[in-house]
Design an enzyme around this catalytic site. Structure first.
Site, mmCIF file in Angstrom:
data_model
loop_
_atom_site.group_PDB
_atom_site.id
_atom_site.type_symbol
_atom_site.label_atom_id
_atom_site.label_comp_id
_atom_site.label_asym_id
_atom_site.label_seq_id
_atom_site.Cartn_x
_atom_site.Cartn_y
_atom_site.Cartn_z
ATOM 1 N N PRO A 80 0.818 -1.211 0.000
ATOM 2 C CA PRO A 80 0.000 0.000 0.000
ATOM 3 C C PRO A 80 0.853 1.263 0.000
ATOM 4 C CG PRO A 80 -0.928 -1.610 1.478
ATOM 5 C CD PRO A 80 0.376 -2.190 1.002
ATOM 6 N N CYS A 81 0.511 2.184 -0.893
ATOM 7 C CA CYS A 81 1.404 3.311 -1.178
ATOM 8 C C CYS A 81 0.995 4.605 -0.502
ATOM 9 C CB CYS A 81 1.472 3.543 -2.689
ATOM 10 S SG CYS A 81 -0.136 3.938 -3.436
ATOM 11 N N GLN A 82 -0.085 4.626 0.271
ATOM 12 C CA GLN A 82 -0.561 5.885 0.835
ATOM 13 C C GLN A 82 0.494 6.635 1.659
ATOM 14 O OE1 GLN A 82 -2.366 3.186 0.640
ATOM 15 N NE2 GLN A 82 -4.277 3.748 -0.356
ATOM 16 N N PRO A 83 1.380 5.949 2.404
ATOM 17 C CA PRO A 83 2.354 6.704 3.184
ATOM 18 C C PRO A 83 3.291 7.546 2.339
ATOM 19 C CG PRO A 83 2.201 4.458 3.965
ATOM 20 C CD PRO A 83 1.430 4.523 2.691
ATOM 21 N N PHE A 84 3.449 7.214 1.040
ATOM 22 C CA PHE A 84 4.399 7.907 0.192
ATOM 23 C C PHE A 84 3.732 8.820 -0.829
ATOM 24 C CE2 PHE A 84 5.738 3.535 1.081
ATOM 25 C CZ PHE A 84 6.832 3.788 1.893
#
Length: 368
Positions: free
Chosen positions: A83-87
């Site tokens: 999951p890419c939300q942190p970046f």
């Protein structure tokens, strides 16, 4: 490709609804399982791909659980998109370089690679990941592999949307052919080419033969706004009485693409989890007075027109389906990755690859 695809058994971690899996399967790779924590992904994944869905949190997976799925072929492969939300630039947390709890999923992926030692590895993520220390730590888990990574503009590989992604390929078989540039297309696909043949619907309408071809309703004001919008234009084209109060302020003037229409003969903007909403970006249909439908969003993500997202009789939930579609890996990207890795394995079998483990190749200049 004249040669038969080599027998590669792959497990897709963070598989979602199966975008990466479907693309890999199209290329000739045998995906034996998909793993994801979200139970809503089970039906679309299993209904469209001949592989079981394992509803598990990747951080709790034990290597032994995946070994049977990886040992079915001559070559083994771990694939996935943490999951890419942190970046992401769409997330405020993505603007910080401090490690967050969610970032550990990338390292969990790396730990599984280090323990299982598959022949092939691919990881897809947002380009911002390359600027964070967690990516360097992930590369450290690939000791003994030839590694190639690049920032890819998806229009270069036949995806009809402006979407930049980080793509990593790693192999224990050598480094020859680990280069997505071999899959470049001559000209980008357009919105018209992808969704131009779908039947017309009105705002708030659902097509009777395709429940996913459903468009969200528009308020009276937003209907006036979309009728005043030109393909590729902005809200600055409107009469002043239609302009939202927030956009009259200096802080809002830098967001011209919201409430915009797509252009027929250009790629779409990045399809996000909020792509069903006219006010959430340039998600207005080029000519019809509505936001794009969920089916159109899925097709712009290069899912086949008949890809099943809903069980028979299941009601459409825009927020849930928008999230599943917007978070998916474009099918075409998975196909390109698979084609590249299959050609790489063929080169290995022909004795055309060098010894593995020589290091990391960064292909930014050619692929971005």
């Amino acid at each position: 490709m004249s040669e038969e695809p080599p027998f590669i058994s792959a497990v897709d971690l963070f598989c979602g609804v199966g975008g990466l899996t479907h693309g890999l399967v199209r290329s000739g790779i045998n995906v034996t399982a998909g793993v994801d924590l979200d139970p809503h992904c089970r039906y679309p994944f299993e209904a469209n791909n001949a592989a079981p869905f394992l509803e598990r949190d990747v951080k709790d997976l034990k290597p032994a659980e995946l070994e049977p799925y990886l040992s079915a072929g001559k070559y083994s492969m771990l694939a996935g998109c943490a999951p890419c939300q942190p970046f992401s630039t769409y997330s405020q947390s993505g603007r910080s370089k401090k490690r967050g709890m969610d970032w550990r999923l990338v390292l969990n992926f790396g730990s599984l690679v280090a323990d299982l030692q598959p022949d092939l590895v691919t990881m897809e993520n947002v380009v911002q990941l390359a600027d964070h220390e967690v990516f360097s730590e992930f590369l450290d888990s690939l000791k003994g592999y030839e590694v190639s990574w690049a920032k890819v503009e998806c229009t270069r590989i036949g995806i009809p949307q402006s979407r930049k992604r980080l793509v990593l390929l790693a192999s224990k078989l050598g480094g020859h052919g680990l280069d997505l540039a071999s899959q470049f297309v001559q000209s980008p696909r357009t919105v018209r080419q992808e969704i131009g043949k779908l039947p017309a619907i009105a705002a708030g309408e659902q097509h009777p033969r395709d429940p996913l071809h459903t468009s969200s309703s528009l308020s009276e004001t937003n209907m006036k706004r979309i009728k005043a919008s030109k393909p590729g234009g902005t809200w600055r084209d409107w009469d002043s009485d239609l302009v939202a109060e927030c956009h009259r302020k200096m802080t809002g003037s830098t967001y011209p693409s919201v409430y915009g229409r797509m252009e027929w003969d250009a790629p779409a903007p990045t399809i996000t989890t909020q792509c069903f909403g006219y006010g959430n970006g340039r998600f207005g249909h080029p000519t019809q007075d509505r936001a794009i439908s969920l089916r159109e969003a899925a097709m712009l993500q290069t899912f086949p027109r008949n890809y099943k997202f809903l069980k028979k009789g299941e009601q459409v939930t825009f927020s849930r389906l928008g999230r599943l579609i917007g978070n998916a890996v474009p099918v075409r990207l998975g196909e390109v990755i698979g084609q590249c890795l299959i050609e790489h394995v063929h080169a290995f079998e022909r004795g055309e690859v060098e010894v593995a483990g020589a290091g990391v190749s960064e292909q930014l200049g050619r692929l971005f």
